[in-house]
Design a protein around this motif. Sequence first.
Motif, PDB file in Angstrom:
ATOM      1  N   ARG A 248       0.753  -1.129   0.315  1.00  0.00           N
ATOM      2  CA  ARG A 248       0.092   0.006   0.378  1.00  0.00           C
ATOM      3  C   ARG A 248       1.269   1.739   0.308  1.00  0.00           C
ATOM      4  NH1 ARG A 248      -4.935   0.747   4.906  1.00  0.00           N
ATOM      5  NH2 ARG A 248      -5.380   3.388   3.862  1.00  0.00           N
ATOM      6  N   SER A 249       0.755   1.997  -0.896  1.00  0.00           N
ATOM      7  CA  SER A 249       0.967   3.470  -0.530  1.00  0.00           C
ATOM      8  C   SER A 249       0.894   4.434   0.131  1.00  0.00           C
ATOM      9  CB  SER A 249       0.878   4.084  -2.003  1.00  0.00           C
ATOM     10  OG  SER A 249      -0.506   4.708  -1.866  1.00  0.00           O
ATOM     11  N   ASP A 250       2.172   5.140   1.420  1.00  0.00           N
ATOM     12  CA  ASP A 250       2.076   5.873   2.065  1.00  0.00           C
ATOM     13  C   ASP A 250       1.007   6.881   1.171  1.00  0.00           C
ATOM     14  OD1 ASP A 250       2.390   4.188   4.196  1.00  0.00           O
ATOM     15  OD2 ASP A 250       4.736   4.979   4.242  1.00  0.00           O
ATOM     16  N   GLU A 251       1.892   7.422   0.180  1.00  0.00           N
ATOM     17  CA  GLU A 251       1.673   8.718   0.027  1.00  0.00           C
ATOM     18  C   GLU A 251       0.822   8.169  -1.468  1.00  0.00           C
ATOM     19  OE1 GLU A 251       4.891  10.182  -2.679  1.00  0.00           O
ATOM     20  OE2 GLU A 251       6.139  10.568  -0.307  1.00  0.00           O
ATOM     21  N   TRP A 252       0.018   9.661  -1.600  1.00  0.00           N
ATOM     22  CA  TRP A 252      -1.488   9.705  -3.018  1.00  0.00           C
ATOM     23  C   TRP A 252      -0.268  10.393  -3.921  1.00  0.00           C
ATOM     24  CZ3 TRP A 252      -1.095  14.558  -5.107  1.00  0.00           C
ATOM     25  CH2 TRP A 252      -0.370  15.797  -4.329  1.00  0.00           C
ATOM     26  N   ILE A 253      -0.562   9.775  -5.091  1.00  0.00           N
ATOM     27  CA  ILE A 253      -0.596   9.904  -6.394  1.00  0.00           C
ATOM     28  C   ILE A 253      -0.944  10.791  -7.479  1.00  0.00           C
ATOM     29  CG2 ILE A 253       0.639   7.519  -5.710  1.00  0.00           C
ATOM     30  CD1 ILE A 253      -1.627   7.352  -8.261  1.00  0.00           C
ATOM     31  N   PHE A 254      -2.290  10.837  -7.020  1.00  0.00           N
ATOM     32  CA  PHE A 254      -2.471  11.724  -8.330  1.00  0.00           C
ATOM     33  C   PHE A 254      -3.686  12.689  -7.257  1.00  0.00           C
ATOM     34  CE2 PHE A 254      -5.599  12.815 -11.617  1.00  0.00           C
ATOM     35  CZ  PHE A 254      -4.526  13.733 -12.696  1.00  0.00           C
ATOM     36  N   GLY A 255      -3.700  13.467  -7.853  1.00  0.00           N
ATOM     37  CA  GLY A 255      -4.533  14.914  -6.476  1.00  0.00           C
ATOM     38  C   GLY A 255      -4.772  15.880  -7.633  1.00  0.00           C
ATOM     39  N   PRO A 256      -5.482  17.279  -6.862  1.00  0.00           N
ATOM     40  CA  PRO A 256      -6.238  17.726  -7.792  1.00  0.00           C
ATOM     41  C   PRO A 256      -5.503  19.025  -7.933  1.00  0.00           C
ATOM     42  CG  PRO A 256      -7.394  18.202  -5.519  1.00  0.00           C
ATOM     43  CD  PRO A 256      -6.789  16.219  -6.213  1.00  0.00           C
ATOM     44  N   GLN A 257      -4.961  19.406  -9.192  1.00  0.00           N
ATOM     45  CA  GLN A 257      -3.877  20.714  -9.369  1.00  0.00           C
ATOM     46  C   GLN A 257      -4.246  21.835 -10.303  1.00  0.00           C
ATOM     47  OE1 GLN A 257      -0.274  18.086  -9.797  1.00  0.00           O
ATOM     48  NE2 GLN A 257      -0.156  18.867 -11.770  1.00  0.00           N
ATOM     49  N   GLU A 258      -5.113  20.834 -11.277  1.00  0.00           N
ATOM     50  CA  GLU A 258      -5.427  22.186 -12.222  1.00  0.00           C
ATOM     51  C   GLU A 258      -6.694  22.475 -11.680  1.00  0.00           C
ATOM     52  OE1 GLU A 258      -3.391  22.954 -14.760  1.00  0.00           O
ATOM     53  OE2 GLU A 258      -1.779  20.859 -14.394  1.00  0.00           O
ATOM     54  N   VAL A 259      -6.729  23.846 -12.792  1.00  0.00           N
ATOM     55  CA  VAL A 259      -8.191  24.324 -12.073  1.00  0.00           C
ATOM     56  C   VAL A 259      -9.263  23.633 -12.804  1.00  0.00           C
ATOM     57  CG1 VAL A 259      -9.357  26.791 -12.817  1.00  0.00           C
ATOM     58  CG2 VAL A 259      -6.904  26.821 -13.085  1.00  0.00           C
ATOM     59  N   TYR A 260     -10.054  23.023 -13.525  1.00  0.00           N
ATOM     60  CA  TYR A 260     -10.556  22.410 -13.655  1.00  0.00           C
ATOM     61  C   TYR A 260     -10.866  21.416 -12.431  1.00  0.00           C
ATOM     62  CZ  TYR A 260      -7.576  19.108 -16.169  1.00  0.00           C
ATOM     63  OH  TYR A 260      -5.879  18.275 -16.493  1.00  0.00           O
ATOM     64  N   GLU A 261     -10.074  20.702 -12.075  1.00  0.00           N
ATOM     65  CA  GLU A 261     -10.562  19.536 -11.168  1.00  0.00           C
ATOM     66  C   GLU A 261     -10.490  20.891  -9.218  1.00  0.00           C
ATOM     67  OE1 GLU A 261      -6.507  17.055 -12.990  1.00  0.00           O
ATOM     68  OE2 GLU A 261      -5.888  18.243 -11.354  1.00  0.00           O
ATOM     69  N   GLN A 262      -9.861  22.173  -9.777  1.00  0.00           N
ATOM     70  CA  GLN A 262     -10.160  22.439  -8.474  1.00  0.00           C
ATOM     71  C   GLN A 262     -11.274  23.265  -8.222  1.00  0.00           C
ATOM     72  OE1 GLN A 262      -6.331  25.264  -8.212  1.00  0.00           O
ATOM     73  NE2 GLN A 262      -4.791  23.211  -6.662  1.00  0.00           N
ATOM     74  N   ARG A 263     -12.143  23.568  -9.032  1.00  0.00           N
ATOM     75  CA  ARG A 263     -12.977  24.733  -9.013  1.00  0.00           C
ATOM     76  C   ARG A 263     -13.870  23.801  -9.681  1.00  0.00           C
ATOM     77  NH1 ARG A 263      -9.969  25.410  -5.509  1.00  0.00           N
ATOM     78  NH2 ARG A 263      -9.159  27.674  -5.103  1.00  0.00           N
ATOM     79  N   GLY A 264     -15.021  23.578  -9.409  1.00  0.00           N
ATOM     80  CA  GLY A 264     -16.566  23.557  -9.832  1.00  0.00           C
ATOM     81  C   GLY A 264     -17.521  22.836  -8.887  1.00  0.00           C
ATOM     82  N   ASP A 265     -18.560  22.047  -9.188  1.00  0.00           N
ATOM     83  CA  ASP A 265     -19.844  22.202  -8.135  1.00  0.00           C
ATOM     84  C   ASP A 265     -19.246  21.397  -7.255  1.00  0.00           C
ATOM     85  OD1 ASP A 265     -20.979  22.819 -10.158  1.00  0.00           O
ATOM     86  OD2 ASP A 265     -22.443  20.676 -10.709  1.00  0.00           O
ATOM     87  N   VAL A 266     -17.933  20.872  -7.148  1.00  0.00           N
ATOM     88  CA  VAL A 266     -16.889  20.011  -5.850  1.00  0.00           C
ATOM     89  C   VAL A 266     -16.354  20.102  -5.745  1.00  0.00           C
ATOM     90  CG1 VAL A 266     -17.156  18.365  -4.308  1.00  0.00           C
ATOM     91  CG2 VAL A 266     -19.159  18.528  -5.341  1.00  0.00           C
ATOM     92  N   ASP A 267     -15.209  21.482  -5.153  1.00  0.00           N
ATOM     93  CA  ASP A 267     -13.845  21.939  -5.544  1.00  0.00           C
ATOM     94  C   ASP A 267     -12.606  20.876  -4.955  1.00  0.00           C
ATOM     95  OD1 ASP A 267     -14.853  24.538  -6.177  1.00  0.00           O
ATOM     96  OD2 ASP A 267     -14.704  25.123  -4.831  1.00  0.00           O
ATOM     97  N   ASN A 268     -12.158  20.757  -5.459  1.00  0.00           N
ATOM     98  CA  ASN A 268     -10.427  19.486  -5.161  1.00  0.00           C
ATOM     99  C   ASN A 268     -11.107  18.376  -5.310  1.00  0.00           C
ATOM    100  OD1 ASN A 268      -9.106  21.794  -4.664  1.00  0.00           O
ATOM    101  ND2 ASN A 268      -9.739  22.285  -2.908  1.00  0.00           N
ATOM    102  N   VAL A 269     -12.015  17.773  -6.505  1.00  0.00           N
ATOM    103  CA  VAL A 269     -12.101  16.185  -6.501  1.00  0.00           C
ATOM    104  C   VAL A 269     -11.414  15.322  -7.684  1.00  0.00           C
ATOM    105  CG1 VAL A 269     -13.743  14.473  -7.080  1.00  0.00           C
ATOM    106  CG2 VAL A 269     -13.905  16.413  -5.436  1.00  0.00           C
ATOM    107  N   VAL A 270     -10.512  14.386  -8.014  1.00  0.00           N
ATOM    108  CA  VAL A 270     -10.679  13.987  -8.350  1.00  0.00           C
ATOM    109  C   VAL A 270     -10.705  12.384  -8.367  1.00  0.00           C
ATOM    110  CG1 VAL A 270      -8.466  14.848  -9.541  1.00  0.00           C
ATOM    111  CG2 VAL A 270      -8.305  13.520  -8.178  1.00  0.00           C
TER     112      VAL A 270
END
Length: 322
Positions: A248-270
């Motif tokens: 199991r990874s301790d670190e996350w490997i992919f997260g919201p960093q682009e504007v279209y991932e950080q802003r929307g109906d629910v912010d900060n979601v991939v």
Amino acid sequence: MNNQHTELFRRHKLNPILSADHWPYPVNSIFNPGATLLPDGTTLLLCRVEDRRGHSHLTVARSDNGVDNWRIESRPTLLADPEHFPEEVGGIEDPRITYLSELSKYAVVYTAFSRDGPGVSLALTDDFHTFERYGVIMTPEDKDAALLPYRIGGQWALIHRPVSAPRAHMWLSYSPDLRHWGNHKLMLEARGGAWWDANKIGLSPPPIETPRGWLVIYHGVRQTAAGSIYRLGLALFDLQAPERCLKRSDEWIFGPQEVYEQRGDVDNVVFPCGYTIAPDGDTIHLYYGAADTSISLATGSIRAILEWLDREGQQPAAAFNE
């Protein structure tokens, strides 16, 4: 710059690849698609489509290259049917597709939003036009579910995420007939404290079968003063005993960093629900919902992901699965 991290998934330059602007009928948002590669090489996405009531249904989009020139069905492919399935009164959402070679059918496991919250429902299809609905197979509150592609020890296996307040973990359940489920086993536990995957985790796309084991991309939710952040991590499970976590990874490997991932109906979601694997058997195309508003694509290498997990992953304590 020293602040460099290994990039396991690369975002496509055309992201987001699908949004409400592409849709042939009025909708609020398009996100969290199931995905499969059809025998003719066509990529099929079964997209979660939310209307302006806040209710969702599922609609098919097809592309020859899995990136653009999408052919979207002119009307919903699978609508909620609360008359016959009252558990769907609040809509249906977040499909995950697994091809079951034994049945020569695709299993679509999706969330049915009932009056008492989300439950897990199942439908089978061989053409994505007609569906045999099994109804609810895991009662509320439960979601983030997908089938393994073949029986394990003579039983079908389902990964799902029931809620047991205050935390939510991933579980594995078995069935002889896809209708009656039991032999429930804890599969992966949400960590506590300040971890990125503290308190609530869940399956993202269906597991990927590799010679090393079932490769699972899962999401973790971190609660912050500004709201939740949905990120992705990795785990590897035994092929014959998929409740046994190997790495199991301790670190996350992919997260919201682009504007279209950080802003929307629910912010900060991939939030990926589907992937396809290229003919080379290694290249993975991950289709994910971005901020509960649009669909984006990221590409990676299964080999590179497993190598990274070898280096960076941890083996859980034996007591975890006892």
